[in-house]
Write a protein that holds these residues in place. Sequence first.
Motif, PDB file in Angstrom:
ATOM      1  N   ASP A  60       0.815  -1.216   0.000  1.00 49.45           N
ATOM      2  CA  ASP A  60       0.000   0.000   0.000  1.00 49.45           C
ATOM      3  C   ASP A  60       0.847   1.265   0.000  1.00 49.45           C
ATOM      4  N   ASP A  61       1.972   1.239   0.711  1.00 50.97           N
ATOM      5  CA  ASP A  61       2.840   2.423   0.725  1.00 50.97           C
ATOM      6  C   ASP A  61       4.204   2.054   0.160  1.00 50.97           C
ATOM      7  N   ASP A  62       4.956   3.066  -0.210  1.00 55.36           N
ATOM      8  CA  ASP A  62       6.233   2.839  -0.885  1.00 55.36           C
ATOM      9  C   ASP A  62       7.383   2.897   0.112  1.00 55.36           C
ATOM     10  N   THR A  63       7.323   2.025   1.094  1.00 57.95           N
ATOM     11  CA  THR A  63       8.408   1.904   2.066  1.00 57.95           C
ATOM     12  C   THR A  63       8.873   0.455   2.099  1.00 57.95           C
ATOM     13  N   PRO A  64      10.140   0.226   2.405  1.00 56.34           N
ATOM     14  CA  PRO A  64      10.618  -1.160   2.474  1.00 56.34           C
ATOM     15  C   PRO A  64       9.915  -1.932   3.578  1.00 56.34           C
ATOM     16  N   MET A  65       9.746  -3.224   3.372  1.00 57.61           N
ATOM     17  CA  MET A  65       9.217  -4.090   4.419  1.00 57.61           C
ATOM     18  C   MET A  65      10.224  -4.216   5.546  1.00 57.61           C
ATOM     19  N   THR A  66       9.725  -4.363   6.768  1.00 62.56           N
ATOM     20  CA  THR A  66      10.608  -4.692   7.882  1.00 62.56           C
ATOM     21  C   THR A  66      11.029  -6.151   7.760  1.00 62.56           C
ATOM     22  N   ARG A  67      11.998  -6.521   8.527  1.00 59.31           N
ATOM     23  CA  ARG A  67      12.447  -7.926   8.522  1.00 59.31           C
ATOM     24  C   ARG A  67      11.297  -8.861   8.876  1.00 59.31           C
ATOM     25  N   GLU A  68      10.494  -8.446   9.858  1.00 61.57           N
ATOM     26  CA  GLU A  68       9.368  -9.271  10.276  1.00 61.57           C
ATOM     27  C   GLU A  68       8.337  -9.400   9.158  1.00 61.57           C
TER      28      GLU A  68
END
Length: 328
Positions: free
Chosen positions: A32-40
């Motif tokens: 939905d947003d243009d940010t990297p996924m966290t490790r989790e």
Amino acid sequence: MPSGRLSVVVTRRLPDVVETRLKELFDVRLRDDDTPMTREELVAALREADILVPTLNDHLDASVIAQAGDQLRLIANYGAGVDHIDVATARQRGIQVTNTPGVLTEDTADMTMALILAVTRRIPEGLAVIETGQWKGWSPTALLGGRVSGRRLGILGMGRIGQAVARRASVFGMQVHYHNRRRLREETEDALQATYWESLDQMVARMDVLSINCPHTPSTFHLMNARRLKLMKPSAVIVNTSRGEVIDENALTRMLKAGELAGAGLDVYEHGSETNADLRALTNVVMLPHMGSATVEGRLEMGEKVIINIKTFADGHRPPDLVLQSMD
């Protein structure tokens, strides 16, 4: 192979056309947003998806891949570089890895030439004079740069992009030299008018401009270390549109501050988006936010390759851009 439509998880926002096509073909979960996924979030995606579509911001090391679900069978990378993916671990778990080679060659080579010109002709400094209202008219001694024609360009890494840079540099009248893990065929050298150097040390010591166009691998990490940077002429310029880890950034910063190098044009950085404040403060350095491949055409072609790799895999065939092993 799971029955029905494959479950595909995409880790970043992609161009609308690419996302629409993915939705038409697969059971896809988009970001939905243009940010990297966290490790989790990455681990959760690996446990859920049949196919993961990551980008270079997603660090899929052995410990992350080890937590993948048994259903994960393909990592279809949106990008050419795979140094952020532990390919060996993925293959051990029966997970295929694909990438998108070749489509960004011309765009990245264009940006390399843009940075060479920007640094040698002091273009950002000129822009700053205009933007701050300091320009009072033409002066015969103001903002004097250097002519690129006749300069020696050393290309470190003579793959697709390095060769594309060579073709452009020749048109600008530059003398093309290169160092590569393997020497090119004689007919290719002749076509590019390129001179091969077996010794990287000897090449960098004689170049006016050095262009970094090799991938980041264990053998290229800090290939341009402090010792090798010091071999360069004080009048030389270094440009990097490949991977930041190839250059010892702290050593580069010290030399630029000390006037031991004339300038640098950088589109990539050793620590990703964490840029060096001392480097940012230098007027003889042009820094861009990793936009060498950022063209509409390039991004769409990357998406097309991802879709073709997934579709070929789904049809039970070998994907055309299968990565066989980690780069070294």
